[in-house]
Design an enzyme around this catalytic site. Structure first.
Site, PDB file in Angstrom:
ATOM      1  N   ALA A   1       0.848  -1.257   0.058  1.00 40.87           N
ATOM      2  CA  ALA A   1       0.044  -0.117  -0.059  1.00 40.87           C
ATOM      3  C   ALA A   1       0.739   1.379   0.004  1.00 40.87           C
ATOM      4  O   ALA A   1       1.932   1.427   0.769  1.00 40.87           O
ATOM      5  CB  ALA A   1      -0.757  -0.038   1.181  1.00 40.87           C
TER       6      ALA A   1
ATOM      7  N   GLY B   1      18.585   4.064   7.579  1.00 38.03           N
ATOM      8  CA  GLY B   1      18.990   3.653   6.487  1.00 38.03           C
ATOM      9  C   GLY B   1      18.242   2.717   5.978  1.00 38.03           C
ATOM     10  O   GLY B   1      17.704   1.497   6.583  1.00 38.03           O
TER      11      GLY B   1
ATOM     12  N   LYS C   1      12.325   6.715  21.339  1.00 40.49           N
ATOM     13  CA  LYS C   1      13.298   5.405  21.650  1.00 40.49           C
ATOM     14  C   LYS C   1      13.377   5.169  23.045  1.00 40.49           C
ATOM     15  O   LYS C   1      13.615   4.005  23.502  1.00 40.49           O
ATOM     16  CB  LYS C   1      14.532   5.566  20.729  1.00 40.49           C
ATOM     17  CG  LYS C   1      14.227   5.702  19.250  1.00 40.49           C
ATOM     18  CD  LYS C   1      15.260   6.107  18.534  1.00 40.49           C
ATOM     19  CE  LYS C   1      15.010   6.099  17.102  1.00 40.49           C
ATOM     20  NZ  LYS C   1      15.937   6.857  16.158  1.00 40.49           N
TER      21      LYS C   1
ATOM     22  N   GLY D   1      22.725  14.499   3.610  1.00 43.94           N
ATOM     23  CA  GLY D   1      21.395  13.798   3.940  1.00 43.94           C
ATOM     24  C   GLY D   1      21.237  13.015   5.184  1.00 43.94           C
ATOM     25  O   GLY D   1      20.294  12.284   5.307  1.00 43.94           O
TER      26      GLY D   1
ATOM     27  N   LYS E   1       8.387   4.554  15.497  1.00 42.99           N
ATOM     28  CA  LYS E   1       8.703   4.888  16.945  1.00 42.99           C
ATOM     29  C   LYS E   1       7.795   5.927  17.602  1.00 42.99           C
ATOM     30  O   LYS E   1       7.220   6.015  18.472  1.00 42.99           O
ATOM     31  CB  LYS E   1      10.227   5.276  17.300  1.00 42.99           C
ATOM     32  CG  LYS E   1      10.554   6.332  16.407  1.00 42.99           C
ATOM     33  CD  LYS E   1      11.621   6.091  15.642  1.00 42.99           C
ATOM     34  CE  LYS E   1      11.849   6.840  14.389  1.00 42.99           C
ATOM     35  NZ  LYS E   1      12.811   6.413  13.456  1.00 42.99           N
TER      36      LYS E   1
ATOM     37  N   GLU F   1      17.122  16.043   8.167  1.00 41.75           N
ATOM     38  CA  GLU F   1      15.905  16.415   7.225  1.00 41.75           C
ATOM     39  C   GLU F   1      15.923  18.001   7.097  1.00 41.75           C
ATOM     40  O   GLU F   1      16.736  18.674   7.948  1.00 41.75           O
ATOM     41  CB  GLU F   1      14.709  15.961   7.914  1.00 41.75           C
ATOM     42  CG  GLU F   1      14.617  14.634   8.566  1.00 41.75           C
ATOM     43  CD  GLU F   1      13.853  13.711   7.561  1.00 41.75           C
ATOM     44  OE1 GLU F   1      13.199  14.491   6.695  1.00 41.75           O
ATOM     45  OE2 GLU F   1      13.789  12.547   7.705  1.00 41.75           O
TER      46      GLU F   1
ATOM     47  N   VAL G   1      14.008   1.145  17.126  1.00 43.31           N
ATOM     48  CA  VAL G   1      14.858   1.757  17.951  1.00 43.31           C
ATOM     49  C   VAL G   1      16.636   1.527  17.598  1.00 43.31           C
ATOM     50  O   VAL G   1      16.731   0.086  17.310  1.00 43.31           O
ATOM     51  CB  VAL G   1      14.826   1.164  19.412  1.00 43.31           C
ATOM     52  CG1 VAL G   1      16.014   1.898  20.441  1.00 43.31           C
ATOM     53  CG2 VAL G   1      13.549   1.569  20.292  1.00 43.31           C
TER      54      VAL G   1
ATOM     55  N   GLY H   1      17.716   1.536  14.415  1.00 41.22           N
ATOM     56  CA  GLY H   1      17.572   0.933  13.087  1.00 41.22           C
ATOM     57  C   GLY H   1      17.998  -0.571  13.018  1.00 41.22           C
ATOM     58  O   GLY H   1      17.322  -1.613  13.600  1.00 41.22           O
TER      59      GLY H   1
HETATM   60  P1  NAP Z   1       9.529   6.982   3.618  1.00 39.87           P
HETATM   61  O1  NAP Z   1      10.481   6.844   2.905  1.00 39.87           O
HETATM   62  O2  NAP Z   1       8.766   8.181   3.783  1.00 39.87           O
HETATM   63  O3  NAP Z   1       8.021   6.003   3.299  1.00 39.87           O
HETATM   64  C1  NAP Z   1       6.828   5.953   3.334  1.00 39.87           C
HETATM   65  C2  NAP Z   1       6.034   4.999   2.526  1.00 39.87           C
HETATM   66  O4  NAP Z   1       4.774   5.187   3.277  1.00 39.87           O
HETATM   67  C3  NAP Z   1       5.853   5.507   1.160  1.00 39.87           C
HETATM   68  O5  NAP Z   1       5.916   4.664   0.197  1.00 39.87           O
HETATM   69  C4  NAP Z   1       4.436   6.276   1.280  1.00 39.87           C
HETATM   70  O6  NAP Z   1       3.904   6.376  -0.184  1.00 39.87           O
HETATM   71  C5  NAP Z   1       3.695   5.402   2.010  1.00 39.87           C
HETATM   72  N1  NAP Z   1       2.767   6.358   2.972  1.00 39.87           N
HETATM   73  C6  NAP Z   1       2.881   7.386   3.732  1.00 39.87           C
HETATM   74  N2  NAP Z   1       1.684   7.731   4.116  1.00 39.87           N
HETATM   75  C7  NAP Z   1       0.704   7.012   3.313  1.00 39.87           C
HETATM   76  C8  NAP Z   1      -0.675   6.882   3.263  1.00 39.87           C
HETATM   77  N3  NAP Z   1      -1.485   7.847   3.855  1.00 39.87           N
HETATM   78  N4  NAP Z   1      -1.247   6.005   2.529  1.00 39.87           N
HETATM   79  C9  NAP Z   1      -0.527   5.060   2.034  1.00 39.87           C
HETATM   80  N5  NAP Z   1       0.966   5.126   1.936  1.00 39.87           N
HETATM   81  C10 NAP Z   1       1.447   5.966   2.701  1.00 39.87           C
HETATM   82  O7  NAP Z   1       9.609   6.584   5.202  1.00 39.87           O
HETATM   83  P2  NAP Z   1      10.924   5.263   5.576  1.00 39.87           P
HETATM   84  O8  NAP Z   1      12.066   6.217   5.876  1.00 39.87           O
HETATM   85  O9  NAP Z   1      10.884   4.339   4.769  1.00 39.87           O
HETATM   86  O10 NAP Z   1      10.476   5.149   7.123  1.00 39.87           O
HETATM   87  C11 NAP Z   1       9.237   4.148   7.116  1.00 39.87           C
HETATM   88  C12 NAP Z   1       8.933   3.854   9.004  1.00 39.87           C
HETATM   89  O11 NAP Z   1      10.131   3.370   9.440  1.00 39.87           O
HETATM   90  C13 NAP Z   1       8.759   5.112   9.617  1.00 39.87           C
HETATM   91  O12 NAP Z   1       7.972   5.050  10.708  1.00 39.87           O
HETATM   92  C14 NAP Z   1      10.369   5.464  10.183  1.00 39.87           C
HETATM   93  O13 NAP Z   1      10.287   6.045  11.593  1.00 39.87           O
HETATM   94  C15 NAP Z   1      10.633   4.149  10.394  1.00 39.87           C
HETATM   95  N6  NAP Z   1      12.169   3.921  10.176  1.00 39.87           N
HETATM   96  C16 NAP Z   1      12.929   4.663   9.234  1.00 39.87           C
HETATM   97  C17 NAP Z   1      14.052   4.428   9.246  1.00 39.87           C
HETATM   98  C18 NAP Z   1      15.108   4.955   8.055  1.00 39.87           C
HETATM   99  O14 NAP Z   1      16.291   4.950   8.216  1.00 39.87           O
HETATM  100  N7  NAP Z   1      14.342   5.455   6.910  1.00 39.87           N
HETATM  101  C19 NAP Z   1      14.952   3.926  10.445  1.00 39.87           C
HETATM  102  C20 NAP Z   1      14.301   3.179  11.551  1.00 39.87           C
HETATM  103  C21 NAP Z   1      12.738   3.305  11.633  1.00 39.87           C
HETATM  104  P3  NAP Z   1       4.331   6.965  -1.289  1.00 39.87           P
HETATM  105  O15 NAP Z   1       5.652   6.394  -1.613  1.00 39.87           O
HETATM  106  O16 NAP Z   1       3.336   6.576  -2.276  1.00 39.87           O
HETATM  107  O17 NAP Z   1       4.320   8.431  -0.878  1.00 39.87           O
END
Ligand code: NAP
Length: 438
Positions: free
Chosen positions: A46, A308, A206, A188, A106, A191, A133, A135
């Site tokens: 999704a 990551g 966390k 990068g 988290k 944010e 927590v 990664g």
């Molecule tokens: P991201 O790159 O922003 O990806 C979010 C995804 O969710 C996108 O594919 C987006 O769709 C989809 N999405 C968001 N809102 C939606 C909605 N209302 N309906 C349907 N789809 C929706 O996020 P991420 O960095 O992968 O992180 C994902 C989770 O993992 C978060 O909770 C984050 O805190 C956690 N996390 C991330 C990292 C990291 O390194 N990135 C590390 C630890 C934990 P679209 O692509 O179509 O926009």
């Protein structure tokens, strides 16, 4: 050979982490199946935008914008959308339909974890969140499972890579906070809106999770005292360095005796001075690490990539395989132990050492006055160092005084600092930072 059963996996979100999870599920299906005891079939993903470019080439027919229908027909649901809604409703819906859920969210767990755990307990399914927590670092499972026969007394974590990168830049180049943040954004690591990282909110979420698992009691964000790194100056870093310390943003959860036989847990996030020889001082760049002290195990340290897409996907897959195995083998969902019932303590009750920087008049008797004031407040001084400065224009001399205290309560320290400010020989209090591990 008996045919392995197939478990249907629904993925919510296909961003940094989700895309890598989908790739591994498809590419490594052959090796995951015998380890799991079931074939893990990715049945749908999704997303918000069906036409968005994806980092990974994935079959178009897997994508949908209808997460609600997708979770209704899954054995396992992976939530990697982030944010509170619709992630929360979709997780609840998955649980109520009997699916086990893996999430890395988290923010959602800190905001509404207890209600979600309760629903999972009721439904007899698992809700796992190793990726939430630090990664890739396996830290929640060791706390919950490997250390379940021990008693954890203290957890110190570098759990936010962005702030660790910024503080490390400041330490190694002498940069001011704003310049180090700009560099983190350019590379990068931060944010465009870095508030959640630099104000400590991400680390606080966390810390609540680490404290809950470590002390078998549910703590949430309101129990976490939180101070970010925006006020840490290049001068603080330089002074710390000169005194043999490094400044890190630590998430701390520790058990503290109240002096009457009762105990409480202090959960806090703040910039902290660590001796340069402490294992956490060696954690550079955007890396994460968690240092645990337990009664029988002693000191343990877990180190690795805290974020990551691919590293975080590793933690998600670990949870997924474990939840799938439980479905194959049967038995109840994993129930979080909440038998601790230790109260969260206010920040005033925290006991730690402090580093205090003072700009003082260069007059005889100043040191004695300050030392006496500390003693009157029950805060004992471990190190006191004075450096004399002469202003080139006015030719007026002033002295910089750096004090490291023995362990004292936050309340006693705050009262001491207030009293110090009232002394006529004090020009200003330049910094007050907490010290751990000295
Ligand atoms: P991201 O790159 O922003 O990806 C979010 C995804 O969710 C996108 O594919 C987006 O769709 C989809 N999405 C968001 N809102 C939606 C909605 N209302 N309906 C349907 N789809 C929706 O996020 P991420 O960095 O992968 O992180 C994902 C989770 O993992 C978060 O909770 C984050 O805190 C956690 N996390 C991330 C990292 C990291 O390194 N990135 C590390 C630890 C934990 P679209 O692509 O179509 O926009």
């Amino acid at each position: 050979m008996t045919e392995l059963r197939t478990l249907k996996v629904a993925l919510l979100g296909c961003g940094n982490v989700g895309a890598q999870v989908a790739r591994i599920l498809i590419d490594d299906a052959g090796t995951l199946a015998p380890r799991t005891g079931a074939r893990l079939e990715l049945v749908g993903i999704a997303v918000r935008n069906l036409d968005a470019e994806r980092e990974v080439d994935l079959p178009r027919e897997l994508f949908t914008t209808d997460g609600e229908t997708l979770v209704k027909d899954a054995d396992l649901v992976i939530e990697l959308m982030g944010g509170i809604e619709p992630a929360r409703s979709l997780i609840l819906s998955a649980i109520q339909n009997g699916a086990s859920v893996v999430t890395g969210n988290k923010a959602l767990l800190a905001a509404d974890g207890p209600a979600l755990y309760e629903e999972a307990d009721k439904a007899g399914v698992e809700l796992s969140y190793e990726a939430a927590v630090a990664g890739a670092i396996p830290i929640l499972r060791p706390i919950r499972d490997s250390l379940s026969g021990d008693r954890i007394t203290r957890v110190l974590g570098i759990v936010n890579g962005t702030t660790n990168f910024i503080l490390d830049q400041m330490d190694s180049t002498g940069a001011q906070f704003a310049d180090a943040l700009a560099e983190a954004q350019r590379l990068g690591y931060a944010e465009a809106d870095p508030t959640a990282d630099v104000e400590g909110h991400d680390a606080a979420a966390k810390a609540a999770i680490l404290a809950s698992l470590s002390f078998h009691t549910r703590f949430d964000l309101e129990h976490v005292y939180c101070e970010g790194i925006t006020r840490v100056s290049a001068a603080d870093i330089a002074a710390a360095k000169e005194a043999g310390f490094v400044i890190k943003l630590l998430a701390i959860a520790e058990k503290i005796g109240n002096g009457d036989g009762s105990e409480g847990v202090s959960v806090r996030v703040h910039p902290t001075l660590l001796p340069r020889e402490h294992p956490l001082a060696a954690v550079r760049g955007a890396f994460n690490a968690v240092f645990i002290e337990a009664e029988n195990a002693g000191e343990l340290m877990f180190y690795g990539q805290g974020a990551g897409g691919t590293p975080t996907a590793s933690a998600v897959l670990g949870d997924l395989v474990s939840a799938a195995r439980r479905i194959v083998l049967g038995g109840p969902g994993r129930i979080e132990s909440t038998t601790g019932h230790v109260p969260a303590l206010p920040i005033d009750a925290a006991i730690t050492s402090y580093y205090i920087g003072l700009d003082v008049a260069d007059q005889p008797g100043v040191l004695a006055k300050i030392a006496q004031l500390f003693a009157e407040h029950g805060v004992s001084i471990e190190i006191m160092r004075q450096t004399i400065h002469r202003d080139a224009d006015s030719n007026v001399e002033s002295a910089e005084l750096r004090i490291v205290t023995h362990r004292a309560s936050e309340a006693a320290l705050a009262a001491t600092v207030e009293a110090v400010k009232g002394l006529d020989v004090i020009n200003s209090v330049t910094s007050v930072l907490r010290v751990e591990g000295a």
